[in-house]
Design an enzyme around this catalytic site. Structure first.
Site, PDB file in Angstrom:
ATOM      1  N   HIS A   1       0.825  -1.211   0.000  1.00 49.60           N
ATOM      2  CA  HIS A   1       0.000   0.000   0.000  1.00 49.60           C
ATOM      3  C   HIS A   1       0.863   1.267   0.000  1.00 49.60           C
ATOM      4  O   HIS A   1       0.442   2.303  -0.508  1.00 49.60           O
ATOM      5  CB  HIS A   1      -0.901   0.031   1.233  1.00 49.60           C
ATOM      6  CG  HIS A   1      -2.115  -0.839   1.134  1.00 49.60           C
ATOM      7  ND1 HIS A   1      -3.304  -0.404   0.580  1.00 49.60           N
ATOM      8  CD2 HIS A   1      -2.337  -2.113   1.526  1.00 49.60           C
ATOM      9  CE1 HIS A   1      -4.207  -1.376   0.659  1.00 49.60           C
ATOM     10  NE2 HIS A   1      -3.642  -2.422   1.226  1.00 49.60           N
TER      11      HIS A   1
ATOM     12  N   HIS B   1      -8.114  -7.050  -1.454  1.00 51.41           N
ATOM     13  CA  HIS B   1      -6.804  -6.437  -1.689  1.00 51.41           C
ATOM     14  C   HIS B   1      -6.380  -6.601  -3.145  1.00 51.41           C
ATOM     15  O   HIS B   1      -6.224  -7.721  -3.632  1.00 51.41           O
ATOM     16  CB  HIS B   1      -5.796  -7.118  -0.751  1.00 51.41           C
ATOM     17  CG  HIS B   1      -4.383  -6.624  -0.852  1.00 51.41           C
ATOM     18  ND1 HIS B   1      -3.735  -6.015   0.197  1.00 51.41           N
ATOM     19  CD2 HIS B   1      -3.468  -6.686  -1.859  1.00 51.41           C
ATOM     20  CE1 HIS B   1      -2.495  -5.716  -0.159  1.00 51.41           C
ATOM     21  NE2 HIS B   1      -2.313  -6.111  -1.400  1.00 51.41           N
TER      22      HIS B   1
ATOM     23  N   GLU C   1      -6.574 -12.222   0.701  1.00 49.94           N
ATOM     24  CA  GLU C   1      -7.502 -11.158   1.092  1.00 49.94           C
ATOM     25  C   GLU C   1      -8.386 -10.813  -0.097  1.00 49.94           C
ATOM     26  O   GLU C   1      -7.921 -10.212  -1.066  1.00 49.94           O
ATOM     27  CB  GLU C   1      -6.728  -9.905   1.554  1.00 49.94           C
ATOM     28  CG  GLU C   1      -5.837 -10.152   2.763  1.00 49.94           C
ATOM     29  CD  GLU C   1      -5.029  -8.911   3.162  1.00 49.94           C
ATOM     30  OE1 GLU C   1      -5.018  -7.916   2.397  1.00 49.94           O
ATOM     31  OE2 GLU C   1      -4.415  -8.940   4.233  1.00 49.94           O
TER      32      GLU C   1
ATOM     33  N   ASP D   1      -7.677  -1.467  -0.997  1.00 48.32           N
ATOM     34  CA  ASP D   1      -8.593  -2.421  -0.357  1.00 48.32           C
ATOM     35  C   ASP D   1      -9.998  -1.922  -0.645  1.00 48.32           C
ATOM     36  O   ASP D   1     -10.333  -0.766  -0.323  1.00 48.32           O
ATOM     37  CB  ASP D   1      -8.367  -2.454   1.159  1.00 48.32           C
ATOM     38  CG  ASP D   1      -7.021  -3.043   1.541  1.00 48.32           C
ATOM     39  OD1 ASP D   1      -6.448  -3.813   0.737  1.00 48.32           O
ATOM     40  OD2 ASP D   1      -6.531  -2.741   2.646  1.00 48.32           O
TER      41      ASP D   1
END
Length: 273
Positions: A154, A246, A243, A161
Site C-alpha cells: 500500500h 486487496h 484477502e 482495499d
C-alpha cells in the site's frame, strides 16, 4: 524595619546590575522545523478522478483491528497513483451499468501507519479488537501468519482495499468505540453493519475464510467476490489470494519505493488540489 527595607532594596539593585551586565538570557533552542514529506506528482486524490466511488477510510477511524485512528491518516481520503485511479474509474463505469459501485476502505498507506501496526502487533496485551478482527488467531501469530509485516505494498501507491456496494445504498452507521464486537466471519446480519454486498467476511478479517477462493465460501458470497475480482482484473489489477478485498494495479508506478507522506490533501502536488 527601615534597615530591612534598605537591605532589600540593595539586594534588588544588585540583582538588576548583574542582569544588565550579563545581557539578555539566551533564547531557548528550537528544533529545526521539518516540513511534512510531499507526494510525487504522480499521486492523486481518487475522488478527483472517480468521484462516484464511495470512500470509507477505516484507518482514519477507531473501527479497525488496532482500535484507534492510525498514524498518518490526517484525512479520510483515498490517495493513489494516477494510473491506478484511472483504472478504478474504468472499473467503476462498468459496475455502475450493473447497479453497483466500488467502495474503498484503504488506498495509499504511509510507512508511519505500517510502523503503527507493527508496534501494536508487538504489544500482546492489547487485544481489545480481537473479538471482531482476529477471533481465531492468537495475536503472537500475526507476524508468522503474514497478517502484519514491516512493509506494505500500500505504501507504494498502487494497492487498494475495496468492495462492492449494491445501489441504491444507505450509509453505514458509524462504529461506537466500546460497543460489543462480533466476529468478522459471522453471518452478515450478525457482524458489524456494512452497506457492502455479502462477501462472507468483513474487511480486514484475519482469518482463512477471507482467502479469495476459500472453498467454504459459496453461492452469492462467492459470486460477489468473483464479480469484484474479474471486474478489477480486466483493468490490470491483481488480487492478493489471502484477502478478497486487496488489489494491486500492475505495472506499479513505483514498484520499489515505500512512501511516508501523510494521507492529506496538503501532501499532493498543487495541480491535483
Amino acid at each position: 524595619m527601615r534597615r530591612l527595607r534598605t537591605a532589600a532594596a540593595a539586594a534588588l539593585l544588585a540583582t538588576a546590575l548583574v542582569t544588565l551586565t550579563a545581557g539578555p538570557a539566551p533564547a531557548a533552542a528550537h528544533p529545526p522545523h521539518r516540513p511534512a514529506p510531499k507526494a510525487p506528482a504522480e499521486f492523486v486524490a481518487l475522488q478527483d478522478v472517480a468521484p462516484t466511488i464511495r470512500q470509507e477510510i477505516r484507518y482514519h477511524t477507531p473501527h479497525n483491528f488496532v482500535g484507534e485512528p492510525i498514524d498518518g491518516y490526517r484525512e479520510p481520503l483515498c490517495i493513489v497513483t494516477e494510473d491506478t485511479a484511472e483504472a478504478l474509474a474504468k472499473a467503476q463505469r462498468s459496475l455502475l451499468k450493473r447497479g453497483y459501485t466500488l467502495k474503498v476502505y484503504d488506498c495509499y498507506r504511509p510507512q508511519r501507519a505500517v510502523d503503527h501496526f507493527v508496534r501494536w502487533a508487538e504489544d500482546l496485551d492489547d487485544q481489545k479488537m480481537k473479538a471482531e478482527f482476529y477471533p481465531r488467531v492468537e495475536k503472537n501469530r500475526l507476524f508468522a501468519d503474514g497478517y502484519i509485516a514491516e512493509k506494505s505494498g500500500h505504501s507504494r501507491g498502487s494497492t487498494v482495499d475495496l468492495t462492492l456496494v449494491k445501489l441504491p445504498a444507505a450509509p453505514t452507521r458509524p462504529y461506537v468505540p466500546g460497543e460489543p464486537l462480533k466476529p468478522c466471519y459471522a453471518p452478515k446480519d450478525q457482524r458489524f453493519p456494512d452497506n457492502s454486498v455479502d462477501t462472507g467476511t468483513g474487511f480486514d478479517c484475519f482469518d482463512t475464510l477471507a482467502h479469495t477462493d476459500d472453498p467454504r465460501v459459496t453461492g452469492t458470497q462467492r459470486a460477489n467476490r468473483q464479480l469484484l475480482k474479474t471486474t478489477l482484473e480486466r483493468q490490470g489489477f491483481t488480487n492478493l489470494p489471502e484477502e478478497w478485498w486487496h488489489f494491486t494495479h500492475k505495472p506499479e508506478t513505483f514498484p520499489d519505493t515505500y512512501f511516508d507522506f501523510p494521507v492529506s490533501r496538503r501532501s499532493l502536488a498543487p495541480h491535483h488540489h
